[in-house]
Design an enzyme around this catalytic site. Structure first.
Site, PDB file in Angstrom:
ATOM      1  N   ASN A  97       0.828  -1.213   0.000  1.00  0.00           N
ATOM      2  CA  ASN A  97       0.000   0.000   0.000  1.00  0.00           C
ATOM      3  C   ASN A  97       0.860   1.259   0.000  1.00  0.00           C
ATOM      4  O   ASN A  97       0.609   2.202  -0.738  1.00  0.00           O
ATOM      5  CB  ASN A  97      -0.912   0.015   1.240  1.00  0.00           C
ATOM      6  CG  ASN A  97      -2.122  -0.883   1.067  1.00  0.00           C
ATOM      7  OD1 ASN A  97      -2.380  -1.399  -0.022  1.00  0.00           O
ATOM      8  ND2 ASN A  97      -2.870  -1.076   2.139  1.00  0.00           N
TER       9      ASN A  97
ATOM     10  N   TYR B 269      -3.048   4.769  11.828  1.00  0.00           N
ATOM     11  CA  TYR B 269      -3.499   3.857  10.778  1.00  0.00           C
ATOM     12  C   TYR B 269      -3.003   4.332   9.420  1.00  0.00           C
ATOM     13  O   TYR B 269      -2.905   5.528   9.178  1.00  0.00           O
ATOM     14  CB  TYR B 269      -5.032   3.796  10.763  1.00  0.00           C
ATOM     15  CG  TYR B 269      -5.598   3.028  11.928  1.00  0.00           C
ATOM     16  CD1 TYR B 269      -5.839   1.670  11.813  1.00  0.00           C
ATOM     17  CD2 TYR B 269      -5.868   3.659  13.142  1.00  0.00           C
ATOM     18  CE1 TYR B 269      -6.342   0.943  12.884  1.00  0.00           C
ATOM     19  CE2 TYR B 269      -6.375   2.946  14.217  1.00  0.00           C
ATOM     20  CZ  TYR B 269      -6.613   1.581  14.081  1.00  0.00           C
ATOM     21  OH  TYR B 269      -7.104   0.868  15.136  1.00  0.00           O
ATOM     22  N   GLU B 270      -2.775   3.370   8.556  1.00  0.00           N
ATOM     23  CA  GLU B 270      -2.253   3.706   7.229  1.00  0.00           C
ATOM     24  C   GLU B 270      -3.200   4.608   6.451  1.00  0.00           C
ATOM     25  O   GLU B 270      -2.793   5.330   5.553  1.00  0.00           O
ATOM     26  CB  GLU B 270      -1.972   2.437   6.421  1.00  0.00           C
ATOM     27  CG  GLU B 270      -3.177   1.554   6.250  1.00  0.00           C
ATOM     28  CD  GLU B 270      -2.877   0.304   5.401  1.00  0.00           C
ATOM     29  OE1 GLU B 270      -1.922   0.309   4.630  1.00  0.00           O
ATOM     30  OE2 GLU B 270      -3.637  -0.677   5.532  1.00  0.00           O
ATOM     31  N   TYR B 271      -4.488   4.567   6.789  1.00  0.00           N
ATOM     32  CA  TYR B 271      -5.440   5.388   6.048  1.00  0.00           C
ATOM     33  C   TYR B 271      -5.472   6.828   6.560  1.00  0.00           C
ATOM     34  O   TYR B 271      -6.260   7.641   6.086  1.00  0.00           O
ATOM     35  CB  TYR B 271      -6.841   4.761   6.066  1.00  0.00           C
ATOM     36  CG  TYR B 271      -7.490   4.731   7.432  1.00  0.00           C
ATOM     37  CD1 TYR B 271      -8.152   5.839   7.951  1.00  0.00           C
ATOM     38  CD2 TYR B 271      -7.418   3.597   8.225  1.00  0.00           C
ATOM     39  CE1 TYR B 271      -8.721   5.823   9.214  1.00  0.00           C
ATOM     40  CE2 TYR B 271      -7.989   3.561   9.478  1.00  0.00           C
ATOM     41  CZ  TYR B 271      -8.644   4.679   9.958  1.00  0.00           C
ATOM     42  OH  TYR B 271      -9.195   4.663  11.218  1.00  0.00           O
TER      43      TYR B 271
END
Lengths: 261, 322, 322, 261
Positions: free
Chosen positions: C128, D51-53
């Site tokens: 990602n 968090y990656e988001y």
């Protein structure tokens, strides 16, 4: 007949007419700011001004305040507020059509010096601001327009210091250096004349004369000899509309545009 | 991907793993109150010889009160990142604090140029864009980032960048090395006591500068509660764990402006710019920095509450701020 | 700065100058209305063989209505950037539209894995983070960006990254090549008719993806006026000149969620995930895509106004959105 | 005596006790999300989940919904909402203390496989999700904690595919590959035991046993032989408090934690 407008007004008005509508314009510090405001008020209402400090598409509030960039007026009613890295990235991506810069010196290939005068970098004769965002604007926007006082010490065979790139030392040099393809200086607007660049040699080319200025007058005040177009456009003086907006709306205190002596 | 050309400018190179270790060991993730006065913040986090970066300037949201304190404490031999700077560089150089400047925009005015012309301070020329990019590299934890500017110019030659042929498509690109300043000084609109900070309006590199720097001093127009921060996380520009000190400094950007809050003080600016030499600037600095003890006194000196109210009223544009 | 190692994964390399030229010639800076329906947007801007990137997903703010239209129009041979994806990849693969996937997160569920195991679609593995970084490189107009991940792994070997020793401090870093997708599909909360768009909440790479892509289709929960955009420019995530098409698609992320607006439809999701094979997924797709003409019909089919109201009420968190 | 809790509950509770308070924790998809919520509710209220988001410091709203990441609940009451590139950058900078991941397979050096089973990449026997943000978490955070079902096919001498790096092939290998200094796997929490990594060899080391589990039981269910600590900690079962919060607040439908048969 004494002039009814200043050199600065001449340059600002002339350059304001050069920006196509519906284009993005990366506006540099100083005179270009005022020219862009004038352009948007009078000629190209739908240009999208962008600034290195992150404003995209502001309707800059007037009157314009000297030395100001990035304040609330300069950022008024933008489409978006971003940041410097994002703006430079967008210029690098090819999103920005015009660059609009002032400079202390320029040379025959359109290279700009805003760093030092003199050859000794450690102890310059004169120090200026340095690049600011100028190097990015001149490197990354598609077409750069430069505003210059027309003086012999400013139009040089070779600038003492290339702060921001023109065509460097001629055809192919930008591409060889790694600069984006097909970018480069587009017009130089001086207090006496208008220039573009000769397609073959990439040398500055005289294409228009300000009112009351002769070709000889232009050439005498340049250190190098520009290419001269076959036909020279007779450039109009500032119009009444232009002067009215400049003097009443944009710079009523005349801190930038000055006063006629 | 050989190096084809190297700029001659001096660069403060740091190993990214050393920087990581600093971030692990010297910055806390605990929710500790970091509010302190400007004297303590500068005493604790600014040392002679430090590399210092401040954020957006050009008279806009500059951390002027902290810079005045740095001058007051007579910090020496600083190396500063002058991206998009007007007042700041001039003030620090005039105060005798600076030995080197990474120039994006060196600011306006004769005193600064006099210092450079006389060799009192050394310059290393970059551009605003590449200085911002170097902070981004520092904030990404990578040793460099690529750019397509600088190329072909004397700015490149005097910078510390390099040119390489990149290995994917064979383009020549400039590589600029990361900056990880010893200290960042950033004036923000609002923050909580831990340093979760909001910057309104367009900006140069507040997040990049805070993230990249080993010590971060925030000065803030006001403190807000953490609850308020948590109700609108999209507004938080800088998270608390990047921050070392929070200094409450209403009107801290004076004589500059904080957009949407108060206008710049054009009358005071004239006094500043009236200094046409280092000597004259020295007099200004004696008056507004050395003769007083800190920001509170300064605010009194430049007109107190009444003046501040005036500057607030002059700022008629409020849309988009707060 | 020699290349020490190269991943074997296929990369869609593009010359940054060709991309610049596209951005100059094919995207307009004029304030033109770009509102069109989903049929037209997909017909105009999505071609067989295209590289496609969509933004934040994992059932959150995914451009589902546009993806259904891509399936409906039976686009073929797409190469997709699957960063942080759950429903999206599965739907497009199930619809027979995809031949290659750059994998960040390949999504959940057997049908997709079945397609990979059977060689129906080819994968190129990244992560990602590096897919996001490749979009950032694409959005910065540089051929690559450096990273300190991927290194030492089989993910690296199957990616198209390279390892070099960088010339400033001699570190080994991975270089990831830029992505400039043919098409970006991004679902936003609000935008004006020109494409000035707001994305609320945390995000993957909405700006990077829009900036990097040659064609950008926005679907939006609602259209707002340009005046409203200009009153709060800090909220604008994507400026209009990156955008080619604006499709009005309320509940366009269904069965996923748009945070602060409406909850995901957990009952419908169960139906989606009940498909345990490509065949079963095909039945789902026949029912919800091919048997109907577009997003309006779809919304009726999944429960119409009443259901939407329910999903809106389920989303009790509003703080920080709008 | 039949167990009164599930393997998943055991893993979640055990790992929730391992996170120091006042630390940043990069939370991966799945079980780690639940363990982080439990940790924050019970043991380390001041951890800052990231968090990656792009969410920094959320107080994740419960009940937790299966498969959900990045929705309004997951982002509730954050300190800041950013984006993926910014989060990865911060991990790369050294700001993130712990990484917290699930995985399909792990090997003796803590390398994680979540990509494929089988040796033929083009036609894998089994395909999984791939790295997601796992590669970044395992590469860039200081200390990685991995949650694993304890099965022989999951604890391998060498994983089929290194998705995310452990210590690669032993001491010095991470640094040689260019990965950040002093980072790497910290703990592995399985449904039977707790492991750290032997300082000298970087091989996984058994340091604790879950209730009712013998050392033999652990070793029989691993393909490789871990280092075994001189003293093995007897790990506590899920406490009443833990189970109450898990079952009543966090996952009342038991979609993740499951039910005791």
């Amino acid at each position: 007949m004494s002039k009814t407008y200043t050199d600065v007004e001449q340059m600002i008005c002339l350059s304001s007419r050069l920006i196509e509508d519906n284009r993005t314009v990366f506006v540099g510090y100083g005179m270009p700011q005022i020219a862009a405001i004038l352009a948007q008020k009078l000629y190209s209402p739908n240009i999208c001004q962008v600034y290195e400090y992150g404003a995209i598409g502001p309707e800059v509030a007037t009157p314009f305040k000297r030395n100001m960039m990035a304040d609330a007026r300069n950022s008024y009613r933008s489409f978006s507020w971003m940041s410097m890295n994002r703006m430079m990235a967008q210029a690098q991506m090819g999103y920005i059509d015009y660059g609009f810069l002032g400079a202390a010196q320029i040379d025959k290939y359109g290279n700009i010096n805003s760093t030092i005068i003199g050859k000794d970098y450690e102890k310059p004769k004169k120090r200026f601001t340095g690049s600011g965002g100028g190097n990015e604007v001149a490197s990354l926007c598609w077409k750069t327009i430069v505003l210059m006082q027309h003086e012999k010490r400013r139009f040089l065979e070779r600038v003492d210091f290339i702060t921001s790139p023109g065509y460097l030392d001629g055809p192919g040099a930008r591409e060889n250096a790694g600069l984006p393809r097909d970018s480069g200086p587009h017009r130089v607007v001086s207090s006496k004349a208008l220039f573009d660049f000769d397609e073959e040699t990439k040398v500055m080319r005289l294409i228009g004369l300000c009112p009351g200025v002769t070709k000889e007058d232009v050439l005498e005040n340049m250190e190098f000899e520009p290419v001269v177009a076959d036909e020279l456009e007779q450039l109009g003086p500032p119009t009444e509309d232009e002067l009215k907006i400049l003097r009443e709306e944009i710079d009523p205190d005349r801190v930038v545009i000055g006063r006629v002596d | 991907m050989d190096v084809l050309e190297s700029g001659m400018g001096e660069v403060l190179l740091q190993d990214v793993d050393d920087v990581r270790e600093w971030m692990r060991d010297k910055k806390t993730r605990a929710l500790e109150e970091k509010v302190m006065d400007e004297h303590e913040a500068v005493r604790k986090f600014v040392n002679d010889g430090d590399y210092i970066s401040y954020d957006l300037s050009s008279m806009v949201r500059g951390p002027m009160s902290i810079e005045r304190e740095i001058v007051r404490q007579k910090k020496k031999d600083l190396w500063i990142a002058a991206k998009f700077t007007l007042l700041d560089t001039t003030l620090l150089v005039g105060g005798g604090c600076v030995s080197k400047i990474d120039v994006g925009f060196a600011g306006l005015g004769r005193p600064l140029f006099e210092a450079i012309e006389n060799g009192i301070v050394k310059t290393i020329d970059w551009s605003n864009g590449t200085l911002a990019l170097r902070h981004l590299a520092g904030a990404m934890g990578v040793p460099f980032l690529p750019a397509r500017s600088l190329l072909g110019t004397d700015t490149f030659k005097h910078s510390g960048a390099k040119v390489v042929e990149e290995p994917f498509t064979g383009k020549k690109v400039a590589l600029v090395p990361a900056i990880n300043p010893d200290v960042a000084i950033i004036h923000v609109n609002q923050c909580d006591v831990y340093g979760n900070a909001r910057v309104y309006g367009p900006s140069i590199t507040p997040l990049e500068t805070a993230a990249a720097s080993k010590n971060v001093i925030l000065s803030t127009e006001e403190i807000i509660s953490t609850d308020e921060i948590k109700k609108d996380p999209g507004k938080t520009t800088i998270p608390y764990y990047m921050v070392n000190a929070v200094v409450v400094a209403p009107y801290g950007a004076h004589p500059g402006t904080v957009p949407g809050y108060y206008s710049y003080d054009s009358e005071h600016l004239e006094e500043f710019f009236a200094a046409r030499s280092l000597e004259e600037l020295g007099e200004y600095i004696d008056k507004y920095v050395h003769s007083i003890s800190g920001h509170e006194d300064y605010m009194e000196m430049v007109g107190g509450e009444a003046r501040m109210k005036e500057l607030k009223e002059r700022e008629w544009i409020k849309e988009g701020y707060y």
